[in-house]
Design an enzyme around this catalytic site. Sequence first.
Site, short mmCIF file in Angstrom:
data_model
loop_
_atom_site.label_atom_id
_atom_site.label_comp_id
_atom_site.label_asym_id
_atom_site.label_seq_id
_atom_site.Cartn_x
_atom_site.Cartn_y
_atom_site.Cartn_z
CD GLU A 100 -1.38 -2.21 2.24
OE1 GLU A 100 -0.22 -2.67 2.06
OE2 GLU A 100 -2.14 -2.65 3.12
CB CYS A 119 -0.98 -2.81 9.05
SG CYS A 119 0.22 -1.70 8.27
CB CYS A 160 -1.18 0.49 5.18
SG CYS A 160 0.41 -0.31 4.79
#
Length: 147
Positions: A53, A81, A84
Amino acid sequence: MSEDPMSRAFARAREAAAAGEVPVGAVVTFEGRVIASAGNRTLTDRDPTAHAEILAIREAARSLGSERLTGCDLYVTLEPCCMCAGAISFARLRRVYFAAPDPKGGAVDHGPRFFAQQTCHHAPEVYGGIRETEAAAMLRDFFRERR
């Protein structure tokens, strides 16, 4: 006809797996066209922030010449996560589409639910579970082979 963005994200995830990386791929689109794509490269780059990402967001920002990706959408094979999710928020991405949920490390539908926090600067629309079974199988197979 061009490949759909999620299929491109899966292709990048498979490339990451072939390089020994956790198989996660991400694609950023703008006005219906792919402007960036990446697979995880944390081992290759020796960089803990080299998640798919983050790499795709960086490439998209360079492509558009702006740190704001307003009007852009992110397609990713695994629930983002916290790191990101923060980058997604700061980039002002319009929508996030993800495949497999991540009950352990995810921060969108799991864990801190980053975009639901009052301190979140921008919350994109989020759509999860797209090709979930395929993404989960790819991750399971990858980790099974390493045990």
